[in-house]
Design a protein around this motif. Structure first.
Motif, short mmCIF file in Angstrom:
data_model
loop_
_atom_site.label_atom_id
_atom_site.label_comp_id
_atom_site.label_asym_id
_atom_site.label_seq_id
_atom_site.Cartn_x
_atom_site.Cartn_y
_atom_site.Cartn_z
N GLY A 13 -3.50 18.04 -7.33
CA GLY A 13 -2.36 18.24 -6.43
C GLY A 13 -2.40 19.57 -5.71
N THR A 14 -2.03 20.62 -6.42
CA THR A 14 -2.00 21.94 -5.78
C THR A 14 -2.94 22.88 -6.53
N ALA A 15 -3.32 23.96 -5.86
CA ALA A 15 -4.20 24.94 -6.51
C ALA A 15 -3.51 25.55 -7.72
N GLY A 16 -2.17 25.57 -7.69
CA GLY A 16 -1.43 26.10 -8.84
C GLY A 16 -1.73 25.33 -10.11
N HIS A 17 -2.03 24.05 -9.99
CA HIS A 17 -2.42 23.27 -11.16
C HIS A 17 -3.92 23.35 -11.40
N VAL A 18 -4.70 23.39 -10.33
CA VAL A 18 -6.16 23.29 -10.47
C VAL A 18 -6.77 24.62 -10.93
N ASN A 19 -6.28 25.75 -10.40
CA ASN A 19 -6.94 27.03 -10.69
C ASN A 19 -6.91 27.43 -12.17
N PRO A 20 -5.79 27.28 -12.88
CA PRO A 20 -5.81 27.60 -14.31
C PRO A 20 -6.77 26.68 -15.07
N GLN A 128 2.32 25.37 -17.41
CA GLN A 128 2.34 26.71 -16.80
C GLN A 128 3.72 27.24 -16.55
N ASN A 129 4.64 26.33 -16.26
CA ASN A 129 5.95 26.77 -15.78
C ASN A 129 6.93 27.01 -16.91
N SER A 130 7.97 27.76 -16.58
CA SER A 130 9.01 28.03 -17.58
C SER A 130 9.79 26.75 -17.88
N TYR A 261 -6.08 29.39 4.59
CA TYR A 261 -6.24 29.47 3.14
C TYR A 261 -7.19 30.62 2.82
N ILE A 262 -6.85 31.42 1.83
CA ILE A 262 -7.73 32.53 1.42
C ILE A 262 -8.61 32.03 0.27
N ASP A 263 -9.93 32.08 0.47
CA ASP A 263 -10.82 31.61 -0.59
C ASP A 263 -11.07 32.69 -1.64
N SER A 282 0.95 30.02 -11.00
CA SER A 282 -0.36 30.68 -10.87
C SER A 282 -0.27 31.93 -10.03
N SER A 283 0.54 31.89 -8.97
CA SER A 283 0.73 33.10 -8.17
C SER A 283 1.25 34.23 -9.05
N ILE A 284 2.23 33.92 -9.89
CA ILE A 284 2.81 34.95 -10.76
C ILE A 284 1.74 35.50 -11.72
N ALA A 285 0.94 34.59 -12.30
CA ALA A 285 -0.08 35.04 -13.25
C ALA A 285 -1.10 35.96 -12.57
N GLU A 286 -1.46 35.60 -11.33
CA GLU A 286 -2.49 36.38 -10.63
C GLU A 286 -1.92 37.72 -10.13
N ILE A 287 -0.68 37.71 -9.62
CA ILE A 287 -0.05 38.95 -9.17
C ILE A 287 0.10 39.90 -10.37
N ASP A 305 14.89 24.80 -10.21
CA ASP A 305 14.73 26.19 -9.74
C ASP A 305 13.77 26.98 -10.64
N HIS A 306 12.66 26.32 -11.08
CA HIS A 306 11.81 27.00 -12.06
C HIS A 306 11.08 28.22 -11.49
N GLN A 307 10.95 28.28 -10.14
CA GLN A 307 10.25 29.46 -9.60
C GLN A 307 11.08 30.74 -9.77
N THR A 308 12.41 30.59 -9.77
CA THR A 308 13.25 31.77 -10.01
C THR A 308 13.02 32.26 -11.44
C1 LIG Z 1 5.85 23.22 -3.97
C2 LIG Z 1 5.51 23.07 -5.41
O1 LIG Z 1 5.76 22.05 -6.04
N1 LIG Z 1 4.91 24.12 -5.96
C3 LIG Z 1 4.48 24.13 -7.33
C4 LIG Z 1 3.00 24.30 -7.34
O2 LIG Z 1 2.76 25.54 -6.67
P1 LIG Z 1 1.47 26.01 -5.89
O3 LIG Z 1 0.25 25.35 -6.34
O4 LIG Z 1 1.78 25.95 -4.46
O5 LIG Z 1 1.54 27.54 -6.26
P2 LIG Z 1 1.04 28.44 -7.45
O6 LIG Z 1 1.74 29.69 -7.20
O7 LIG Z 1 1.21 27.90 -8.82
O8 LIG Z 1 -0.54 28.61 -7.18
C5 LIG Z 1 -1.08 29.01 -6.00
C6 LIG Z 1 -2.57 29.11 -6.20
O9 LIG Z 1 -3.19 28.98 -4.94
C7 LIG Z 1 -4.09 30.05 -4.74
N2 LIG Z 1 -4.15 30.32 -3.31
C8 LIG Z 1 -3.02 30.28 -2.55
C9 LIG Z 1 -3.09 30.52 -1.20
C10 LIG Z 1 -4.35 30.80 -0.62
O10 LIG Z 1 -4.49 31.02 0.58
N3 LIG Z 1 -5.44 30.84 -1.42
C11 LIG Z 1 -5.39 30.61 -2.75
O11 LIG Z 1 -6.41 30.67 -3.45
C12 LIG Z 1 -3.52 31.20 -5.54
O12 LIG Z 1 -4.51 32.13 -5.80
C13 LIG Z 1 -3.00 30.46 -6.77
O13 LIG Z 1 -4.04 30.25 -7.70
O14 LIG Z 1 2.60 24.30 -8.64
C14 LIG Z 1 3.16 25.40 -9.40
C15 LIG Z 1 2.57 25.35 -10.78
O15 LIG Z 1 3.00 24.21 -11.47
C16 LIG Z 1 4.68 25.32 -9.42
O16 LIG Z 1 5.24 26.48 -10.02
C17 LIG Z 1 5.16 25.27 -8.04
O17 LIG Z 1 6.56 25.14 -8.04
#
Ligand SMILES: CC(=O)N[C@H]1[C@@H](OP(=O)(O)OP(=O)(O)OC[C@H]2O[C@@H](n3ccc(=O)[nH]c3=O)[C@H](O)[C@@H]2O)O[C@H](CO)[C@@H](O)[C@@H]1O
Length: 375
Positions: A13-20, A128-130, A261-263, A282-287, A305-308
């Motif tokens: 789905g999203t990189a937030g799930h794939v990257n960890p 990953q999420n709270s 997108y930033i690689d 994942s953004s939070i973990a990386e920041i 509101d899990h991002q808050t």
């Molecule tokens: C809209 C939605 O449903 N978002 C969910 C999604 O977030 P989503 O996948 O969007 O966001 P995350 O913050 O978890 O992860 C972002 C990831 O993308 C990477 N990145 C991002 C931008 C870019 O240009 N390059 C790049 O590499 C970041 O380094 C990071 O690894 O999954 C997260 C983890 O379950 C949830 O907390 C979010 O609520």
């Protein structure tokens, strides 16, 4: 233990799930395990998984859309079909059969993990999420391991039937390339000089339209501050629209880099002096790993509101500032952002408070727990 354990990982789905999941897979590979991913070719995992050198077993899901309840029947039928197909693949080819099957919370984990349960293969989850997502909650009662990033996830998983002895606090794995980000390489890519202040803007892996609009409106003000450089990832879907809003001149492009997108996120986080971002797990973990001062704008429609709640991990420690999504068009938001860009003492204090919040050993802890399930 088996010589070369085979681990199946579903992430999608999203990189937030794939990257960890990739961070764990890299660690398992380093320890001699073989890892095969399960996911959808047409989604982000279809690009990120092969790029990292792992096989992807393609799964074809059709998602359930809450707004269109009639999609449930076809989603369930597809899920049953994919579960049977995976069972057959594991039965037909012993090399395919994993010693552990693992999911990171995306719905694409359902057919893999249900197939594994059918065949008596141990199942592991990572949340990953709270606030745990639906797929993990559905499988929680049958998982041998439930790893969590944040202690706050534990009670909701127990309410979903998880055995508390299966729950481990491992943290959220961060890719090695992010942990070893190179500041000079990142600043060279941003076109930044030694004294410049680099602002990195991104809205999760898919981009955030509202954040893109707000920052585009502030372009003139930000570029009016001497030495400020901006790197802005818009997300693929919003790249054209944001580029049109920004309407950068040739000169402005030297100081304002816009991309879909930033690689090389590791280098960019290392290069950044301030990050403006959503608060996905994942953004939070990386920041946190980069200990870079940030302004976090939680996605207001995220489940419960899990991002808050995610953002509070950094905000409560004084390492980040939180802004609500409906504040970002206000003067107040602009002055907080400009204030942070102009105050290197405040940034240093935030950086110091952020040190120690990163969990560099999360991938190692999770790999230990997963390998302990191999019989
Ligand atoms: C809209 C939605 O449903 N978002 C969910 C999604 O977030 P989503 O996948 O969007 O966001 P995350 O913050 O978890 O992860 C972002 C990831 O993308 C990477 N990145 C991002 C931008 C870019 O240009 N390059 C790049 O590499 C970041 O380094 C990071 O690894 O999954 C997260 C983890 O379950 C949830 O907390 C979010 O609520």
């Amino acid at each position: 233990m088996i010589d070369r354990p085979a681990i199946a990982i579903a992430a999608g789905g999203t990189a937030g799930h794939v990257n960890p999941a990739l961070a764990l897979a890299e660690e398992l590979r380093r320890r001699g395990a073989t890892v095969r991913f399960f996911g959808e070719r047409r989604r982000l995992e279809g690009r990120l998984v092969p790029q990292a050198g792992f096989d992807l077993f393609p799964i074809h899901m059709s998602g359930f859309d809450r707004q269109r309840p009639w999609t449930l029947a076809s989603a369930l039928a597809r899920l049953r079909r994919e579960r049977r197909r995976i069972c057959k693949a594991f039965r037909d080819d012993p090399m395919m059969r994993p010693d552990v099957a693992m999911g990171f919370g995306a719905y694409v984990e359902l057919p893999l993990l249900r197939a594994a349960l059918d065949l008596g293969i141990p199942v592991a989850l990572h949340e990953q999420n709270s606030i745990p997502g639906l797929a993990n909650k559905r499988l929680a009662s049958r998982a041998g391991l439930i790893a969590v990033s944040l202690p706050s996830a534990q009670s909701a998983l127990e309410r979903a039937g998880a055995n508390s002895s299966a729950i481990r606090l491992t943290g959220n794995p961060v890719r090695a390339s992010v942990l070893s980000g190179d500041r000079s390489r990142g600043r060279a890519a941003a076109g930044a000089q030694a004294d410049d202040t680099v602002l990195l803007v991104f809205g999760g892996s898919l981009g955030a339209h509202h954040l893109n609009e707000a920052i585009a409106r502030l372009k003139g003000t930000l570029l009016g501050i001497e030495g400020v450089r901006i790197v802005h990832a818009t997300g693929a879907a919003d790249y054209e629209a944001t580029s049109a809003l920004l309407d950068l001149s040739e000169d402005e492009r030297q100081r304002y880099r816009v991309t879909s997108y930033i690689d090389d996120m590791g280098d960019m986080l290392a290069a950044a002096d301030v990050v403006l971002s959503r608060a996905g797990a994942s953004s939070i973990a990386e920041i946190a790993a980069a200990a870079v001062p940030s302004i976090l704008v939680p996605y207001p429609l995220a489940t419960r509101d899990h991002q808050t709640t995610n953002a509070r991990y950094l905000v409560d420690a004084g390492a980040a500032i939180m802004c609500a999504d409906d504040e970002i068009d206000s003067e107040g938001f602009a002055s907080r952002l400009i204030g942070l860009l102009g105050d290197s003492d405040l940034r240093r204090r935030m950086h110091l408070r952020g040190l120690g919040l990163g969990q560099a050993d999360a991938a190692g802890r999770l790999a230990d727990a997963v390998l302990a399930l191999v019989v």
